[in-house]
Design a protein around this motif. Structure first.
Motif, mmCIF file in Angstrom:
data_model
loop_
_atom_site.group_PDB
_atom_site.id
_atom_site.type_symbol
_atom_site.label_atom_id
_atom_site.label_comp_id
_atom_site.label_asym_id
_atom_site.label_seq_id
_atom_site.Cartn_x
_atom_site.Cartn_y
_atom_site.Cartn_z
ATOM 1 N N PHE A 91 0.734 -1.182 0.070
ATOM 2 C CA PHE A 91 -0.108 0.016 -0.155
ATOM 3 C C PHE A 91 1.006 1.407 0.385
ATOM 4 O O PHE A 91 1.826 1.776 0.517
ATOM 5 N N THR A 92 1.261 1.887 -1.458
ATOM 6 C CA THR A 92 2.414 3.203 -1.255
ATOM 7 C C THR A 92 1.925 4.079 -0.720
ATOM 8 O O THR A 92 2.632 4.936 -1.276
ATOM 9 N N SER A 93 -0.008 4.991 -0.719
ATOM 10 C CA SER A 93 -0.041 5.610 -0.420
ATOM 11 C C SER A 93 0.086 6.779 0.741
ATOM 12 O O SER A 93 -0.645 6.130 0.866
ATOM 13 N N SER A 132 10.457 2.118 3.563
ATOM 14 C CA SER A 132 9.829 4.186 3.138
ATOM 15 C C SER A 132 10.859 4.819 3.910
ATOM 16 O O SER A 132 10.931 4.865 4.986
ATOM 17 N N ALA A 133 11.462 6.045 2.673
ATOM 18 C CA ALA A 133 12.051 7.338 3.534
ATOM 19 C C ALA A 133 10.589 7.754 4.440
ATOM 20 O O ALA A 133 11.031 8.616 6.012
ATOM 21 N N ALA A 134 9.565 7.752 4.454
ATOM 22 C CA ALA A 134 8.768 7.923 5.283
ATOM 23 C C ALA A 134 7.826 7.757 6.489
ATOM 24 O O ALA A 134 8.098 8.177 7.854
ATOM 25 N N PRO A 155 0.171 7.015 8.415
ATOM 26 C CA PRO A 155 0.256 5.318 8.973
ATOM 27 C C PRO A 155 0.786 4.522 7.993
ATOM 28 O O PRO A 155 1.242 3.571 8.333
ATOM 29 N N TYR A 156 0.810 4.777 6.720
ATOM 30 C CA TYR A 156 1.969 4.487 6.141
ATOM 31 C C TYR A 156 3.603 4.365 6.620
ATOM 32 O O TYR A 156 3.871 3.257 6.462
ATOM 33 N N GLY A 157 3.565 5.779 7.159
ATOM 34 C CA GLY A 157 4.940 5.556 7.304
ATOM 35 C C GLY A 157 5.327 4.861 8.963
ATOM 36 O O GLY A 157 6.371 3.805 8.661
ATOM 37 N N TYR A 183 13.512 3.069 0.245
ATOM 38 C CA TYR A 183 13.716 3.894 -0.684
ATOM 39 C C TYR A 183 12.737 5.708 -0.764
ATOM 40 O O TYR A 183 12.215 6.036 0.239
ATOM 41 N N PHE A 184 13.464 6.693 -1.099
ATOM 42 C CA PHE A 184 12.803 8.122 -0.827
ATOM 43 C C PHE A 184 12.367 8.108 -2.246
ATOM 44 O O PHE A 184 11.528 6.667 -1.913
ATOM 45 N N ASN A 185 11.549 9.015 -2.516
ATOM 46 C CA ASN A 185 10.578 9.819 -3.781
ATOM 47 C C ASN A 185 11.057 8.945 -5.286
ATOM 48 O O ASN A 185 12.252 9.364 -5.717
ATOM 49 N N ILE A 202 2.399 11.837 -12.371
ATOM 50 C CA ILE A 202 0.680 13.107 -11.609
ATOM 51 C C ILE A 202 1.237 13.836 -12.919
ATOM 52 O O ILE A 202 0.407 14.777 -13.874
ATOM 53 N N TRP A 203 2.531 15.154 -12.412
ATOM 54 C CA TRP A 203 2.511 16.581 -13.428
ATOM 55 C C TRP A 203 2.617 15.761 -14.798
ATOM 56 O O TRP A 203 2.372 16.888 -15.386
ATOM 57 N N LEU A 204 3.187 14.369 -15.135
ATOM 58 C CA LEU A 204 3.663 13.804 -16.189
ATOM 59 C C LEU A 204 2.457 13.937 -17.460
ATOM 60 O O LEU A 204 2.461 14.296 -18.352
ATOM 61 N N LEU A 214 0.258 21.327 -10.021
ATOM 62 C CA LEU A 214 -0.392 21.622 -8.797
ATOM 63 C C LEU A 214 -0.157 21.157 -7.745
ATOM 64 O O LEU A 214 0.444 20.263 -7.991
ATOM 65 N N ILE A 215 0.832 22.048 -6.429
ATOM 66 C CA ILE A 215 1.793 22.026 -6.168
ATOM 67 C C ILE A 215 0.895 22.499 -4.784
ATOM 68 O O ILE A 215 0.309 22.976 -4.278
ATOM 69 N N PHE A 216 1.081 20.913 -3.505
ATOM 70 C CA PHE A 216 0.199 20.946 -2.535
ATOM 71 C C PHE A 216 1.176 22.112 -1.316
ATOM 72 O O PHE A 216 2.489 21.561 -0.889
ATOM 73 N N SER A 257 13.291 20.578 -4.003
ATOM 74 C CA SER A 257 12.350 21.401 -3.410
ATOM 75 C C SER A 257 11.130 21.178 -4.601
ATOM 76 O O SER A 257 11.584 20.864 -6.166
ATOM 77 N N LEU A 258 9.931 21.202 -4.196
ATOM 78 C CA LEU A 258 9.037 20.756 -4.866
ATOM 79 C C LEU A 258 9.338 21.784 -6.215
ATOM 80 O O LEU A 258 8.619 21.554 -7.474
ATOM 81 N N ASN A 259 9.165 23.588 -6.549
ATOM 82 C CA ASN A 259 9.500 23.851 -6.972
ATOM 83 C C ASN A 259 9.987 24.127 -7.761
ATOM 84 O O ASN A 259 9.404 24.254 -9.380
HETATM 85 C C1 UD1 Z 1 6.216 8.854 -1.733
HETATM 86 C C2 UD1 Z 1 5.545 7.252 -2.174
HETATM 87 C C3 UD1 Z 1 5.353 6.295 -0.845
HETATM 88 C C4 UD1 Z 1 7.251 6.665 -0.578
HETATM 89 C C5 UD1 Z 1 8.055 8.196 0.162
HETATM 90 C C6 UD1 Z 1 9.568 7.254 0.130
HETATM 91 C C7 UD1 Z 1 3.861 7.746 -3.849
HETATM 92 C C8 UD1 Z 1 2.680 7.830 -4.016
HETATM 93 N N1 UD1 Z 1 4.580 7.777 -2.381
HETATM 94 O O1 UD1 Z 1 5.839 9.812 -0.687
HETATM 95 O O2 UD1 Z 1 5.213 5.537 -1.633
HETATM 96 O O3 UD1 Z 1 7.961 5.786 0.367
HETATM 97 O O4 UD1 Z 1 7.587 8.298 -1.011
HETATM 98 O O5 UD1 Z 1 9.768 9.411 0.904
HETATM 99 O O6 UD1 Z 1 4.767 7.159 -4.474
HETATM 100 N N2 UD1 Z 1 2.735 17.188 -4.131
HETATM 101 C C9 UD1 Z 1 1.781 17.661 -5.499
HETATM 102 N N3 UD1 Z 1 1.033 17.825 -5.712
HETATM 103 C C10 UD1 Z 1 0.246 16.447 -6.147
HETATM 104 C C11 UD1 Z 1 0.785 15.744 -5.598
HETATM 105 C C12 UD1 Z 1 1.773 15.688 -4.837
HETATM 106 O O7 UD1 Z 1 2.870 19.257 -5.202
HETATM 107 O O8 UD1 Z 1 -0.216 16.646 -7.776
HETATM 108 C C13 UD1 Z 1 3.511 16.958 -3.290
HETATM 109 C C14 UD1 Z 1 3.082 16.637 -1.804
HETATM 110 O O9 UD1 Z 1 1.994 16.895 -1.490
HETATM 111 C C15 UD1 Z 1 3.985 16.089 -0.963
HETATM 112 C C16 UD1 Z 1 5.451 15.782 -2.247
HETATM 113 O O10 UD1 Z 1 4.391 16.733 -3.609
HETATM 114 O O11 UD1 Z 1 4.790 16.957 -0.503
HETATM 115 C C17 UD1 Z 1 5.744 14.032 -2.634
HETATM 116 O O12 UD1 Z 1 4.069 13.308 -2.863
HETATM 117 P P1 UD1 Z 1 4.137 11.957 -3.416
HETATM 118 O O13 UD1 Z 1 4.729 12.382 -4.267
HETATM 119 O O14 UD1 Z 1 2.256 11.802 -2.797
HETATM 120 O O15 UD1 Z 1 4.950 11.376 -2.184
HETATM 121 P P2 UD1 Z 1 5.331 10.943 -0.772
HETATM 122 O O16 UD1 Z 1 4.004 11.517 -0.077
HETATM 123 O O17 UD1 Z 1 6.499 11.873 -0.215
#
Ligand code: UD1
Length: 322
Positions: A91-93, A132-134, A155-157, A183-185, A202-204, A214-216, A257-259
């Motif tokens: 379960f990865t999300s 996971s790094a979580a 709960p995933y972490g 694993y990291f991301n 998602i972005w691709l 979209l950035i959260f 950074s996400l940006n």
């Molecule tokens: C991801 C993995 C998880 C893995 C962990 C290791 C997935 C779904 N999750 O979690 O399995 O164990 O890395 O560190 O592969 N975000 C946006 N816009 C979006 C989607 C996400 O800004 O449309 C942001 C999120 O809020 C977050 C960042 O991108 O800050 C990364 O999110 P996500 O790709 O879901 O990964 P993690 O939660 O870090």
């Protein structure tokens, strides 16, 4: 220079990959088949997809069983004369685990317990587990090192940390040869474009449909993104090491950074007409994740080959060629 994993030979080895129809599992299957292994793949198609196995199905040394890792009898039937189990099913999300903590626990915790029990009964040589790094959570100390304390938020972490603890326990108590990879991301070909998938997939998907990204949050949060081909190499190396019971961080070792990664993706795909939109920060998200991968470098011989730009370019090429 060739990487150690490029020189590995899996001829004569029989391996099991759980979650083989998933993003990482299917990439691992293709590589192991290429290196001569006999690969037995299992998946329940909860999130995995048959199309991910189209290459593997053509390989004579690939066998597939549809079933669930929570079914002990199913595992006992399959775990016969196996050299290595690569446990990728999960379960990865993170956000989905907040909505469905019980399912997350069932798949990630009861699942690994079953894998370990079946491995013990069948005298499996080696188990490599995708953690996971979580598990580090939001401890502000960076970069993350394997001996830092683990304070998962989601709960995933928690479920991944429990899986790691079971790996350690079965190593110490029953002598199972276990190796855990944090694993990291991870990103790359076959990662699903769904709301619960990794951000780059998602972005691709949005880029291909000509939609804004979209950035959260404010986008200053950072992640240590690593390309799936490097993750596959880490698994191959982990399956070969002699000492067991260890845990390794597997990331690039460069946070972004996400940006910055959003900008880079727009540049590589030549989509400067698209904009970056912002929405509220996601609950349960950690702010910063940055990997110290020195232990993996020293002990596994792990050397990441793809930096962010190279990984994104290779991934985008796959989208274009598809
Ligand atoms: C991801 C993995 C998880 C893995 C962990 C290791 C997935 C779904 N999750 O979690 O399995 O164990 O890395 O560190 O592969 N975000 C946006 N816009 C979006 C989607 C996400 O800004 O449309 C942001 C999120 O809020 C977050 C960042 O991108 O800050 C990364 O999110 P996500 O790709 O879901 O990964 P993690 O939660 O870090």
């Amino acid at each position: 220079m060739k990487k150690k994993s490029d020189l590995m030979d899996f001829q004569g080895k029989k391996v099991v990959i759980t979650g083989v129809a998933g993003f990482i599992g299917s990439n691992l299957a293709d590589k192991l088949l290429e290196l001569g292994a006999e690969v037995i793949g299992i998946d329940n198609f909860l999130t995995g997809r048959k199309e991910n196995l189209s290459k593997a199905f053509k390989a004579p040394k690939f066998k597939f069983y549809s079933g669930d890792i929570r079914d002990l009898d199913f595992l006992l039937d399959i775990f016969q004369d196996i050299d290595v189990i690569f446990h990728q099913a999960a379960f990865t999300s993170v956000p989905q685990s907040i909505k469905m903590p019980d399912s997350c626990n069932d798949i990630n915790v009861n699942g690994i317990l079953n894998i370990l029990n079946a491995s013990r009964k069948r005298d499996i040589e080696k188990i490599v587990f995708a953690s996971s790094a979580a598990i580090y959570g939001d401890d502000p100390n960076l970069p993350k090192k394997e001996d830092m304390r683990c304070l998962p938020i989601s709960p995933y972490g928690v479920s991944k940390l429990a899986g790691e603890a079971y790996m350690q326990s079965y190593h110490h108590v029953y002598g199972l040869k276990t190796t855990t990879l944090r694993y990291f991301n991870v990103f790359g070909p076959r990662q699903k474009d769904s709301p619960y998938s990794g951000v780059i997939a998602i972005w691709l998907g949005k880029i291909v449909r000509n939609e804004d990204l979209l950035i959260f949050g404010d986008g200053t949060q950072s992640r240590d993104f690593i390309y799936v081909k490097d993750i596959i190499n880490a698994n191959l190396l982990a399956s070969e090491i002699k000492n067991s019971g260890d845990v390794f961080n597997i990331g690039l070792g460069f946070p972004i950074s996400l940006n910055a990664i959003a900008e880079l993706l727009l540049k590589i795909t030549n989509k400067n007409n698209l904009k970056i939109q912002y929405a509220e920060q996601r609950i349960g998200d950690i702010l910063h994740s940055y990997c110290d991968n020195n232990k993996a470098k020293e002990i596994l011989g792990f050397i990441p080959k793809y930096n962010h730009e190279e990984g994104l370019k290779d991934y985008f090429k796959y989208f274009v060629d598809k």
